[in-house]
Write a protein that holds these residues in place. Structure first.
Motif, PDB file in Angstrom:
ATOM      1  N   ASP A 152      -5.271  16.302  -7.328  1.00 38.70           N
ATOM      2  CA  ASP A 152      -4.758  16.770  -8.613  1.00 38.70           C
ATOM      3  C   ASP A 152      -4.310  15.594  -9.474  1.00 38.70           C
ATOM      4  OD1 ASP A 152      -4.841  19.681  -8.065  1.00 38.70           O
ATOM      5  OD2 ASP A 152      -3.412  19.145  -6.497  1.00 38.70           O
ATOM      6  N   GLU A 153      -3.897  14.508  -8.805  1.00 39.36           N
ATOM      7  CA  GLU A 153      -3.423  13.320  -9.515  1.00 39.36           C
ATOM      8  C   GLU A 153      -3.838  12.085  -8.730  1.00 39.36           C
ATOM      9  OE1 GLU A 153       0.618  13.300 -11.268  1.00 39.36           O
ATOM     10  OE2 GLU A 153       0.905  11.494 -10.059  1.00 39.36           O
ATOM     11  N   VAL A 154      -4.387  11.095  -9.436  1.00 38.47           N
ATOM     12  CA  VAL A 154      -4.809   9.835  -8.813  1.00 38.47           C
ATOM     13  C   VAL A 154      -4.049   8.696  -9.473  1.00 38.47           C
ATOM     14  CG1 VAL A 154      -6.748   8.259  -8.396  1.00 38.47           C
ATOM     15  CG2 VAL A 154      -7.119  10.742  -8.327  1.00 38.47           C
ATOM     16  N   THR A 155      -3.435   7.873  -8.640  1.00 42.50           N
ATOM     17  CA  THR A 155      -2.727   6.690  -9.112  1.00 42.50           C
ATOM     18  C   THR A 155      -3.429   5.467  -8.555  1.00 42.50           C
ATOM     19  OG1 THR A 155      -0.622   7.874  -9.137  1.00 42.50           O
ATOM     20  CG2 THR A 155      -0.517   5.465  -9.111  1.00 42.50           C
ATOM     21  N   LYS A 156      -3.788   4.537  -9.425  1.00 47.85           N
ATOM     22  CA  LYS A 156      -4.403   3.289  -8.987  1.00 47.85           C
ATOM     23  C   LYS A 156      -3.359   2.188  -8.981  1.00 47.85           C
ATOM     24  CE  LYS A 156      -9.263   3.615  -9.803  1.00 47.85           C
ATOM     25  NZ  LYS A 156     -10.423   2.909 -10.312  1.00 47.85           N
ATOM     26  N   VAL A 157      -3.252   1.517  -7.853  1.00 49.47           N
ATOM     27  CA  VAL A 157      -2.326   0.404  -7.708  1.00 49.47           C
ATOM     28  C   VAL A 157      -3.132  -0.881  -7.866  1.00 49.47           C
ATOM     29  CG1 VAL A 157      -0.714  -0.744  -6.150  1.00 49.47           C
ATOM     30  CG2 VAL A 157      -0.873   1.746  -6.164  1.00 49.47           C
ATOM     31  N   GLU A 158      -2.666  -1.735  -8.749  1.00 53.76           N
ATOM     32  CA  GLU A 158      -3.377  -2.961  -9.062  1.00 53.76           C
ATOM     33  C   GLU A 158      -2.412  -4.133  -9.006  1.00 53.76           C
ATOM     34  OE1 GLU A 158      -6.128  -4.568 -12.749  1.00 53.76           O
ATOM     35  OE2 GLU A 158      -4.635  -3.047 -13.138  1.00 53.76           O
ATOM     36  N   THR A 159      -2.827  -5.194  -8.316  1.00 55.97           N
ATOM     37  CA  THR A 159      -2.029  -6.401  -8.297  1.00 55.97           C
ATOM     38  C   THR A 159      -2.404  -7.233  -9.521  1.00 55.97           C
ATOM     39  OG1 THR A 159      -1.930  -6.396  -5.888  1.00 55.97           O
ATOM     40  CG2 THR A 159      -1.441  -8.480  -6.982  1.00 55.97           C
ATOM     41  N   ILE A 160      -1.447  -7.485 -10.374  1.00 53.98           N
ATOM     42  CA  ILE A 160      -1.679  -8.276 -11.583  1.00 53.98           C
ATOM     43  C   ILE A 160      -1.505  -9.755 -11.290  1.00 53.98           C
ATOM     44  CG2 ILE A 160      -0.921  -8.673 -13.973  1.00 53.98           C
ATOM     45  CD1 ILE A 160      -2.223  -5.947 -13.517  1.00 53.98           C
ATOM     46  N   ARG A 161      -0.493 -10.049 -10.498  1.00 52.71           N
ATOM     47  CA  ARG A 161      -0.214 -11.445 -10.182  1.00 52.71           C
ATOM     48  C   ARG A 161       0.330 -11.529  -8.774  1.00 52.71           C
ATOM     49  NH1 ARG A 161       4.581 -14.969 -11.618  1.00 52.71           N
ATOM     50  NH2 ARG A 161       3.759 -17.053 -11.289  1.00 52.71           N
ATOM     51  N   SER A 162      -0.111 -12.533  -8.030  1.00 59.16           N
ATOM     52  CA  SER A 162       0.388 -12.735  -6.671  1.00 59.16           C
ATOM     53  C   SER A 162       0.596 -14.217  -6.455  1.00 59.16           C
ATOM     54  CB  SER A 162      -0.620 -12.200  -5.662  1.00 59.16           C
ATOM     55  OG  SER A 162      -0.174 -12.400  -4.373  1.00 59.16           O
ATOM     56  N   ARG A 163       1.709 -14.575  -5.898  1.00 62.64           N
ATOM     57  CA  ARG A 163       2.001 -16.003  -5.652  1.00 62.64           C
ATOM     58  C   ARG A 163       1.390 -16.473  -4.388  1.00 62.64           C
ATOM     59  NH1 ARG A 163       7.201 -18.357  -8.027  1.00 62.64           N
ATOM     60  NH2 ARG A 163       7.081 -17.398 -10.036  1.00 62.64           N
TER      61      ARG A 163
END
Length: 163
Positions: A152-163
């Protein structure tokens, strides 16, 4: 979260499982019961003394025996682990059929599709067992519109910046 909804937390970024655990904690704080079934992950959280203290509101299960990454296993050990994973999926079906929780988290279940262990149709069939008022969260890295249609709902997790 609305009663009876199916959610997907997907994407290449880190944080899908912690986000699902956060929802589990919110539910537990309201006195609701949560079952988490983990797939294709090392023991870690499921063997944690901290997590055991969250019972009976939050129960964590892992059916695999190996500590190695699935893709690195020999064909014989993959076959054994697939049987264990199928036991986990059957347990998820039992949880849905008995309605023993308010929130069922299938952590990394979407990776089972990417690894050829189950098909999208098999996952769809499993979800048909869901009681009307049970919420489900499925996590995993997935880029498949057919999988997204299951939720019913999809959330996309995205890494924008990683050290």
């Amino acid at each position: 979260m609305e009663k009876g909804m199916i959610y997907i937390y997907s994407g290449d970024g880190h944080g899908k499982s912690p986000a699902a655990l956060g929802k589990a904690l919110q539910k537990a704080c309201r006195g609701e019961n949560v079952v988490i079934i983990r797939f294709l992950k090392k023991r870690g959280m499921s063997d944690s003394e901290f997590v055991r203290r969250l019972e009976p509101e939050i129960k964590v299960f892992r059916f695999e025996k190996s500590e190695e990454e699935f893709k690195l296993l020999s064909e014989e050990r993959k076959t054994e682990e697939i049987a264990n994973i199928k036991n986990g999926l059957n347990f998820a079906k039992k949880v849905m059929n008995t309605g023993e929780c308010d929130l069922l988290i299938l952590d990394e279940v979407l990776e089972l599709i990417d690894n050829g262990i189950i098909s999208v149709e098999e996952l769809r069939t499993l979800l048909l067992c869901k009681p009307e008022d049970m919420e489900i969260i499925m996590t995993g890295v997935v880029h498949n519109d057919e999988v997204y249609k299951l939720a019913d709902e999809v959330t996309k997790v995205e890494t924008i910046r990683s050290r």
